[in-house]
Each structure stands twice: as C-alpha cells, then as structure tokens.
Design an enzyme around this catalytic site. Sequence first.
Site: not given
Length: 485
Positions: A51, A178-179, A183, A241, A332
């Site tokens: 944008r 999905d990173h 890996k 994940h 976390k």
Amino acid sequence: MASRVIPVDPFDLVIFGGTGDLARRKILPALFRRFCAGQMEEGTRIIGAARSQMDDVEYRAFVAEALLEFNSGHSGCEPGTIKRFQKTLSYVTLDARGEEGWDALAAKMHPGRVRAFYFSVGPSLFSDLAQRLHQYGMADHDARIVVEKPFGRDLATAQALNRSLAEHFDESQIYRIDHYLGKETVQNLMALRFGNMLFEPLWNSRYVDHIQITVAETVGVGGRGEYYDRAGAMRDMVQNHLMQLLCLIAMEPPAKFDPDAVRDEKLKVIRALGEVGRDDLVRGQYLADHEKPGYLEHVENPDSITESFIAMKLNVINWRWAGTPFYLRTGKRLSDRASEIAVVFKEAPHNIFTEDTGRHRNILTIRLQPNEGIDLDVTIKEPGPGGMRLVDVPLDMTFSEALGPDADDAADAYERLIMDVVRGNQTLFMRGDEVEAAWAWTDPIIASWEARGDKPIPYATGSFGPEDALALLHRSGRKWREIRA
Ligand code: NAD
C-alpha cells in the site's frame, strides 16, 4: 563439502506486502542469499507490491536497508552485491481491496515464465488477492501463490479460505508455507528414516518408549499481542508447526519422495490422532518478572484466558504407534530458545551388568535450533578400572562439524522453500486437506476447554512452563528432557 547450487531459469516473484515485517526480516534476505549463491539467473525480477506510496528507487533503498539490518552475520554476500541485487527489484503501489495498481502490475508480467505471488499480508486479504489476480489475467497456469500462516483459525475458516483460493487456482499452484518444513534438520529426519537401514525397523511402539517434541521460545508475545491473544499457542504453534513435525516422525514410508506421496502419508497420521482428554493437556500463561511485563500486560483483555504455553500427550492410534505416547510442548518466555524432537527408545530387555544400577536408553535427538543436528545417545562402558559401569554418551552429528563450514551456511528455511516454489516442488508445503484435517483435530480440543472455561496456569518467566506440565510425564515414570540453548 561444498553444496551444489543449481541455477533456476529467470522468474518473476511478486511480494504482496513487500514492505511488511516478514518481507524485510525473512523473504528479502532469503532471496538475497540465493542471489549471492548464484542461483538466480540474469533477468529474474522481484516486485514489491504494497500500500505504501513508493517508486522503484525508493523500494531499492528500502530493501538495501532491510538487508543491512537482517542479513548481517551471513557469509558469502559481499557489500557490493546489494547493488547488483537491487537491479532485480521494482515496486508497485497497490491496494489488495481496490483497483489501484493492478493494471500496472499486470503490465509488468512476462508471459511464459514462472510467476510466483507471495501473499505476505494478513489472511483477511488472501481471497481479495486471489480474486484480483484472476480479474487482471495473472492467474494462468504460469502462476503460483505462496500463502503464509495463519491458514484459518478453525476448520470452517480454513475451508472457506481453501474454497476461495480454489476458485482461481488449482491445488498444484497453491503453496501453503510452514517454515519448519524448510529446516535442514527436518528434511534430514526423512533422510535418516528412509535412507538408512538402521532406524526404520525400530521405529514403532515395540522399540520406542515415547517421543517428545519441544519448541521453546524466550520471547513473549511483544507487539503481536492483538493477533496472539485471538490465537494462543494451540492455534499459533501446535496446529501447524508441531503437527507437521509429528507427522514426519510418525508417518509410514511413502512409496517415493514425491509431493503427494509424502502428503498422503502425513494426512493419514493426522487422521489417526486420538482425542486429547482434560488430564492430558496443560495450558499456561507467563507472569511478569522484575524486568519484563507478563502476558496480561501485552494484550488488551485484562482477563484473557489465552494460553502462551501448552503441553499435551497425544496418541497416534494405528498399528505402528498404538501404546507409544507423543508429548508435545511449546511456549513463550521459557528459559531457553531451543527446539528439538527426541525419540526415546525402550530400555534393553535384560540387564547383564549387575554392578550398574542406572537406567539406560538410546535417545535419538533431532535438534532444530540452536546448532541444527542430530545426536544419538548410546550406552557404553564408563572408562577406567572398577568394573562394568555404564554411561550414556551422544554420538554427535552437528552438521557444521560433520559436513564442514558449508553446512553452517546451508540455505535457511525461507531460502529453500522459496526456491522450491520457483522449481514447482510442493513436497515441503501443506496441502489443503492436511490443513483441514489438522483443524478438524484441533477444534474439539479448544471447544472443550472453552466450554469448561478452563483458565491457563500462570508460570514464571524463565521457567519451563507450569509444574503441571512435568506431571504429564511423571505419572508414567517419564520426564521431559532438559533443553538448553
Ligand atoms: P505487516 O503488517 O508488517 O505487513 C503487512 C504488509 O501488507 C505491508 O506491506 C502492507 O503495506 C501490506 N498491506 C496491508 N494492507 C494492504 C492492502 N489493502 N493492499 C496491499 N497491501 C497491503 O505484516 P507481516 O508481519 O509482514 O505479516 C504478513 C503475513 O505473514 C501475515 O499473514 C502474518 O500472519 C504472516 N507471518 C508473519 C510473520 C512475521 O515474522 N512477521 C511470521 C509468520 C507469518
């Protein structure tokens, strides 16, 4: 051992959201590194579309700044290379919801070459983008779209999203990223299982006592509070994940390493997942410490009952795994930033070394971070005189040690996945039915804790989650592995 770089034909990659956080931190640095590695042929074009009002010159400067900030520490890219990379870049100011910029973008397209559209914008714009790409004639068979997480927030929204993308794109053109699957170690898990004779015969409930999957972060929700509070650890991490990691561990050998063969086997695992009872689940929420605010200070709702930690015991109910629990935990503000999968084998059936009173188990550990690599704990004799006492030692295969410094420099997950999109290889991307099956399993678990009004258990920042998470394993005589970064 230098890794071989196979250049790909020139392609066009449009990054919708090309000025956003993900583009700056991950996508653009990943493209830059592939450029440095010599994988992009002359003529490849990267087009930012977002944008903000910008022209090509301003976008090139914007990207150079992002690269200086987020590509530091990576070898192989000389400062002068940024200037050459900048030539691949251009920019279109565009509104996903309006008509602005779409003619200009369409005019830039070269027919007959691979054209990838990376949807690096909020999911509420995915359908608009797909529809506009169609409307402006860019959704032909040369096109591929890359879709970021979150892919829905439950089964109904994921189905609606799949339907809206399917209106204009075939499943073979949709790359749900999905990173974790990009890996190096995760792919090595498949090489280890299906490229060796050693492991597969033991890879079942007869020999494997249990499996632990841990993805631990030290950061809190920070600036993502608004999104995170609507998601929580279950939706943000487990449904995608951790579920993907579990599938790769638990799946049957596919007949070949081909996208649909692999994804068919993963899907069967998700469909074999049992229900998760109340006692097999622990949810937590981090507290403030003397330096950092707690979860409730990061989000708008002061009474939020969203979890920032979750641990659970899962059962894969099939011939291979019945009786072997899978323990998952993620959270976390934990003590360390570390992720690993541990396959804990059973003890030897009979101990002939009567002087030794310890319990010994082989453990295969697949470390995702830090120090990607694989360890196999084996039991040997403790060195020295004094009889047969046993000790467990790791056979360490840290990739950078075993394969030389090039391994350290291996392409990161985004590099690999973006190049897979360009090459048209969907093996490491989630198929629509997989995502839906994962939500179909997740939804009732969330619904039942919501119906009970369960509150998460507070836990200290820097801990490993609530004490109750330990009990999940203790009650069957097991314990979580100590994980250190
Ligand atoms: P961001 O808010 O930083 O950037 C959003 C981008 O979208 C900006 O470039 C903005 O200009 C553009 N945009 C917004 N509205 C638009 C519109 N109407 N038309 C055209 N462009 C518009 O967001 P982000 O953190 O980069 O995240 C992008 C996507 O990636 C989200 O779906 C997010 O969930 C996902 N994601 C982000 C991360 C991360 O680390 N940032 C990680 C995983 C997934």
